[in-house]
Design a protein around this motif. Structure first.
Motif, PDB file in Angstrom:
ATOM      1  N   ARG A  92      12.795   8.627  -4.186  1.00 41.69           N
ATOM      2  CA  ARG A  92      12.032   7.569  -5.101  1.00 41.69           C
ATOM      3  C   ARG A  92      12.792   6.091  -4.405  1.00 41.69           C
ATOM      4  NH1 ARG A  92       9.105  10.771  -5.856  1.00 41.69           N
ATOM      5  NH2 ARG A  92       8.053  11.657  -7.690  1.00 41.69           N
ATOM      6  N   ASP A  93      12.448   5.808  -3.178  1.00 40.36           N
ATOM      7  CA  ASP A  93      13.076   4.833  -2.289  1.00 40.36           C
ATOM      8  C   ASP A  93      12.745   3.478  -2.652  1.00 40.36           C
ATOM      9  OD1 ASP A  93      14.338   7.112  -1.037  1.00 40.36           O
ATOM     10  OD2 ASP A  93      13.486   6.413   0.846  1.00 40.36           O
ATOM     11  N   ASN A  94      13.988   2.344  -2.781  1.00 42.16           N
ATOM     12  CA  ASN A  94      13.436   1.023  -2.911  1.00 42.16           C
ATOM     13  C   ASN A  94      14.707   0.391  -2.906  1.00 42.16           C
ATOM     14  OD1 ASN A  94      11.597  -0.780  -3.291  1.00 42.16           O
ATOM     15  ND2 ASN A  94      10.598   0.209  -4.842  1.00 42.16           N
ATOM     16  N   LEU A  95      14.537  -0.906  -2.531  1.00 43.47           N
ATOM     17  CA  LEU A  95      15.917  -1.588  -2.751  1.00 43.47           C
ATOM     18  C   LEU A  95      16.314  -1.985  -4.010  1.00 43.47           C
ATOM     19  CD1 LEU A  95      14.965  -4.190   0.118  1.00 43.47           C
ATOM     20  CD2 LEU A  95      16.351  -2.429   0.117  1.00 43.47           C
ATOM     21  N   LEU A  96      17.367  -2.173  -4.119  1.00 41.08           N
ATOM     22  CA  LEU A  96      18.078  -2.171  -5.551  1.00 41.08           C
ATOM     23  C   LEU A  96      17.181  -3.043  -6.553  1.00 41.08           C
ATOM     24  CD1 LEU A  96      20.383  -1.371  -7.700  1.00 41.08           C
ATOM     25  CD2 LEU A  96      21.416  -3.197  -6.622  1.00 41.08           C
ATOM     26  N   PHE A  97      16.800  -4.311  -6.232  1.00 41.85           N
ATOM     27  CA  PHE A  97      16.121  -5.194  -7.003  1.00 41.85           C
ATOM     28  C   PHE A  97      14.810  -4.527  -7.391  1.00 41.85           C
ATOM     29  CE2 PHE A  97      13.079  -7.982  -4.796  1.00 41.85           C
ATOM     30  CZ  PHE A  97      13.370  -7.378  -3.466  1.00 41.85           C
ATOM     31  N   LYS A  98      14.249  -3.737  -6.754  1.00 41.02           N
ATOM     32  CA  LYS A  98      12.844  -3.244  -7.015  1.00 41.02           C
ATOM     33  C   LYS A  98      13.006  -1.877  -7.649  1.00 41.02           C
ATOM     34  CE  LYS A  98      11.113  -4.313  -2.869  1.00 41.02           C
ATOM     35  NZ  LYS A  98       9.983  -4.688  -1.696  1.00 41.02           N
TER      36      LYS A  98
END
Ligand code: NAP
Length: 252
Positions: A92-98
């Motif tokens: 469940r990839d995403n940049l930390l803030f998202k």
């Protein structure tokens, strides 16, 4: 005569990809195989496609009651358990803030809690019979990968889990190791290509050029390593994480 004659191998997330190739490998070398996957019919279908004795069991590895019920079936239907491969996985990839809390929890739940529950259920059989092999799937992403804070943390957690189980279970005849694949062509990496808006073949080619052997890995490349670590030939190897990545980590 196969390396796993008379053995029962339990492989999670084995309805497809690396898990299925590993199940094929164990069957080819004489093991009886329990294919564990989320969806019972996908697991049963995969088991039916194997060339050997196999059963398919629908089980969410992060659900303690489901894991307990799965082990009851495995022992009743296949007669025991000797090898556990903790392979089930999600991204469940995403940049930390998202990244959402749900995406963090899901990835931790499947990789870490799943490996914990399955290993805990297996160890009671392993310790009683003074024999067992556990192979956990880590990843080169454990060493850090943009957009995968949850997955990297889980996969590095798997390495600490592996080393600790090796220490605790070694005196009982149980070897515990991990395999950390690099880029392997499966549904998981195809989904990453789509998420990045890239063509699947282009994405594979890009990753092939990023390692010294200039090809992407295939599920069979991982199955081979898992089978070695699960075999008696590797009985003096424990607590290790074997990178199977075409040398990608050497150059990145
Ligand atoms: P895959 O093709 O996505 O297969 C994973 C399987 O695990 C799917 O059948 C999936 O079922 C199942 N699964 C997911 N959640 C589960 C749960 N809670 N309980 C039981 N089964 C569950 O993945 P793969 O590429 O073969 O990867 C296998 C393992 O290798 C994973 O641990 C992955 O993190 C690791 N790995 C892969 C790569 C790579 O490049 N492919 C690289 C490094 C490490 P559903 O389809 O129903 O979700």
């Amino acid at each position: 005569m196969g390396r796993f004659d008379g053995r029962v191998a339990v492989i999670t997330g084995a309805a497809r990809g690396i898990g299925f190739a590993t199940a094929q490998r164990f069957c080819a070398e004489g093991a009886k195989v329990a294919v564990i996957d989320l969806d019972e019919s996908a697991a049963a279908d995969a088991a039916a496609r194997l060339d050997g004795e196999a059963i398919g069991i629908g089980c969410d590895v992060s659900d303690a009651a489901a894991v307990e019920a799965a082990f009851e079936r495995i022992v009743a239907e296949l007669g025991g358990v000797h090898v556990l491969v903790n392979n089930a996985g999600v991204t469940r990839d995403n940049l930390l803030f998202k990244m959402s809390e749900d995406d963090w929890d899901l990835v931790m739940g499947v990789h870490l809690k799943g490996a914990f529950l399955m290993s805990k259920a297996a160890q009671q059989h392993f310790v009683a019979q003074k024999y067992g092999k556990i192979v956990n799937l880590s990843s080169v992403s454990a060493y850090g990968n943009r957009g995968q804070a949850n997955y990297a943390a889980a996969k590095m957690g798997i390495q600490g889990f592996t080393r600790t189980l090796a220490i605790e279970l070694g005196p009982y005849g149980v070897n515990v190791n991990a395999v950390a694949p690099g880029f392997i062509a499966t549904e998981m990496t195809d989904a990453t290509a789509r998420r990045l808006g890239m063509d699947v073949d282009e994405f594979r080619e890009l990753n092939a050029q990023a390692n010294p052997v200039r090809r992407v890995g295939l599920p069979e490349d991982i199955a081979t390593a898992v089978a070695f670590l699960s075999s008696d030939e590797a009985s003096y190897v424990t607590g290790q994480t074997l990178l199977v990545d075409g040398g990608a980590k050497l150059v990145s």
